[in-house]
Write an enzyme that holds these catalytic residues in place. Structure first.
Site, PDB file in Angstrom:
ATOM      1  N   SER A 295       0.819  -1.211   0.000  1.00  0.00           N
ATOM      2  CA  SER A 295       0.000   0.000   0.000  1.00  0.00           C
ATOM      3  C   SER A 295       0.857   1.268   0.000  1.00  0.00           C
ATOM      4  O   SER A 295       1.603   1.516  -0.940  1.00  0.00           O
ATOM      5  CB  SER A 295      -0.948  -0.047   1.197  1.00  0.00           C
ATOM      6  OG  SER A 295      -1.889   0.992   1.162  1.00  0.00           O
ATOM      7  N   ASP A 306      10.353   5.166  -9.780  1.00  0.00           N
ATOM      8  CA  ASP A 306       9.942   5.747 -11.064  1.00  0.00           C
ATOM      9  C   ASP A 306      10.613   7.090 -11.323  1.00  0.00           C
ATOM     10  O   ASP A 306      10.885   7.450 -12.470  1.00  0.00           O
ATOM     11  CB  ASP A 306       8.428   5.923 -11.101  1.00  0.00           C
ATOM     12  CG  ASP A 306       7.695   4.623 -11.384  1.00  0.00           C
ATOM     13  OD1 ASP A 306       8.368   3.588 -11.560  1.00  0.00           O
ATOM     14  OD2 ASP A 306       6.445   4.635 -11.419  1.00  0.00           O
ATOM     15  N   LYS A 320      -0.313  -4.126  -3.768  1.00  0.00           N
ATOM     16  CA  LYS A 320      -1.641  -3.561  -3.490  1.00  0.00           C
ATOM     17  C   LYS A 320      -1.724  -2.178  -4.120  1.00  0.00           C
ATOM     18  O   LYS A 320      -1.083  -1.239  -3.672  1.00  0.00           O
ATOM     19  CB  LYS A 320      -1.894  -3.468  -1.984  1.00  0.00           C
ATOM     20  CG  LYS A 320      -3.264  -2.869  -1.633  1.00  0.00           C
ATOM     21  CD  LYS A 320      -3.447  -2.783  -0.125  1.00  0.00           C
ATOM     22  CE  LYS A 320      -4.815  -2.209   0.224  1.00  0.00           C
ATOM     23  NZ  LYS A 320      -4.936  -0.782  -0.097  1.00  0.00           N
TER      24      LYS A 320
END
Length: 560
Positions: A295, A306, A320
């Site tokens: 999460s 990223d 998740k």
């Protein structure tokens, strides 16, 4: 006919048809909902009237609600009034109580770890204390939830707790405590490890997490020895999405997009960007993750990966990628409902399981790697969706042996540490204390072979083989002799196994003993001594140019 009028006419007709369709669908959905509610009410009334035994109405309705939600995903759940406070505690990290973990064992509830600076710790409560009574009422045989509810309460209120302490002469003790507002830190420990690594352990994402990380990072940066920051997200189940954005905001420029969420339609899309000035956008950063990082922990790791701001070390995260909100319900209940999916800066969704697609048996499975899609980081590195965050550097762990698993499961090291603490009240040195030959020999002798429960998988399979041989007609005296030989070979020599697994068992005992004297921060410090992931992070940080190399796209060989 004028072409513009024609277009307007067709547009009006299409809009009208669309509106009629939507209206019809809405009416159809409402009709289905009304029929379903009428049917449920009718069945419930009939059962209450005619069923042979009495029906617990509250339990029956709760079961029906939970069965309905179970068809969706495991994160959409109904919480009755008695569970709401615990949920709020998870989000705030605050509650009124005495400040100690408890654990249920053998049908009773024990103190497993008072937190430093709390009423439980100041009063002298210890791990291993059996909770006998609270305010004069026995709690023997009660569940950990029932005992927890009795220990918690409004700050400032008083309570009396009777415990039975192991390994001491006067074992029955009474503690008079005053409940306080307990704040569970998101950062239980930060410090300098391996000489120049500024290490921050992050255990949850609550309302204060972003500030806690900022404080830890700021303090570490004051130390000129610190050259790299290591943010440990292992075992972190997540929490508040907004807190993840704040944590990321400590390391990237203000206004950087961290995540966007998308619900049923385009109108529900929401973009989350960092809103405060960062602490440091240049210092080398390494994140540790594992299969229990989920999460908000995955948002943090995925966004920093990223953005090519951090190297990720460890093992693939949980996967998740769903967002939940809470909705208030009648009678002080709460519904936590999945309303969106989240996408990190590269555009990828890391959700590992598609709960909207199930097989004929209603089962769901992880999305296979072969069906995942490539995305690109800020520097052009390839990352993939559909299965958690894949680390840039993988850490290999040895498979846990059965004897180690049983020592942890049955709390042998926990109990031994309680005995050691009772017999050695003097505080050992946190820096130099170790498990000596003498201490390990005491631990081996502490384990009662008659009470040590091996997972007897081999023995069970052998018994099944004997039964199968008898059924198939292979039973004979000679086969029985062979079975007895095999049975003898499969017996577990406990002392021999303990010696063979000493290298793995020692850190477990060390952590438990040190925690008795130095509480959770101390146990974290000694656990890091033999931490494979931290060692891999140190190796990565100390190899010149390695972090920069990992954050650059892989170069492909030119075709000749």
């Amino acid at each position: 006919m004028n072409r513009n009028y024609y277009r307007l006419g067709v547009g009006a007709v299409m809009a009208l048809l669309f509106a009629v369709t939507i209206t019809a669908q809405t009416r159809s959905n409402k009709d289905a909902i009304n029929r379903g509610l009428d049917l449920f009410t009718a069945v419930f009334k009939e059962m209450q009237t005619f069923y042979v035994d009495s029906i617990d109405a509250e339990k029956a309705v709760e079961t029906a609600i939970n069965s309905m939600l179970a068809q969706l995903d495991p994160y959409t759940v109904y919480m009755p009034r008695q569970e709401v406070d615990e949920f709020k505690t998870m989000n705030t990290g605050e509650f009124g109580g005495i400040g100690s973990y408890i654990v249920q064992r053998n049908g009773n509830v024990y103190i497993s770890g008072p937190h430093q600076g709390t009423p439980a710790q100041r009063a002298g409560m210890r791990p291993g204390d059996l909770i006998v009574a609270i305010d004069g009422d026995t709690v023997l045989g009660k569940t950990s939830q029932e005992v927890s509810d009795m220990l918690k309460g409004t700050p400032g209120t008083k309570l009396e707790v009777m415990v039975k302490r192991p390994y001491v002469k006067d074992s029955l003790l009474i503690f008079n405590l005053t409940r306080e507002k307990i704040k569970m830190p998101s950062v239980p420990y930060f410090g300098v490890e391996r000489g120049d690594l500024g290490y921050i352990q992050l255990s949850s994402f609550t309302e204060s997490t972003g500030d806690e990380v900022k404080i830890a990072l700021t303090e570490l940066k004051k130390n000129p020895a610190v050259k790299t920051i290591v943010l440990d997200l292992r075992g972190n189940p997540g929490g508040l999405l907004e807190s993840a954005v704040k944590v990321v905001g400590n390391f990237v420029p203000k206004g950087t997009e961290v995540i966007r969420t998308k619900g049923k339609d385009a109108l529900t899309e929401k973009v989350y960007k960092t809103t405060t000035a960062p602490v440091d956008t240049e210092i080398p950063l390494i994140l540790l993750i594992d299969g229990e990082s989920a999460s908000a922990a995955e948002i943090t790791a995925g966004a920093l990966q990223d953005l090519d701001r951090a190297v990720i070390v460890g093992n693939r995260s949980f996967g998740k990628g769903l967002v939940q909100i809470t909705r208030s319900l009648p009678y002080d209940g709460l519904l936590k409902v999945t309303v969106a999916k989240y996408y990190i800066p590269s555009g990828r969704l890391i959700q590992a399981i598609d709960y909207s697609h199930r097989d004929e048996l209603g089962r769901v499975t992880r999305i296979p790697d072969s069906l995942t899609t490539e995305f690109r980081t800020a520097h052009g590195r390839i990352v993939r969706d559909g299965g958690g965050i894949t680390p840039d550097v993988t850490v290999e762990y040895p498979e846990m042996s059965r004897i180690v698993y049983n020592i942890i499961r049955d709390m042998w090291a926990f109990d031994f540490a309680n005995k050691y603490f009772a017999e050695h009240p003097e505080k050992p040195s946190l820096d130099t204390f170790k498990i000596t030959d003498s201490i390990y020999e005491d631990f081996k002798n502490f384990i009662d072979p008659d009470k040590f429960n091996y997972d007897r998988v081999c023995e069970t399979m052998l018994e099944r083989l004997k039964e199968t041989a008898k059924i198939e007609g292979y039973a004979s005296d000679s086969l029985d002799v062979q079975f007895k030989v095999l049975e003898g070979m499969l017996k577990h020599p406990l002392q021999q196994d303990l010696d063979a697994q000493r290298e793995t068992i020692e850190p477990i005992i060390l952590r438990e003993i040190i925690e008795r004297y130095y509480y959770e921060p101390g146990s974290i410090i000694v656990e890091l001594r033999s931490d494979r992931a931290l060692e891999k992070a140190a190796e990565t940080a100390h190899t010149p140019g390695k972090i920069k190399e990992l954050l650059e796209p892989k170069k492909t060989a030119a075709k000749k």
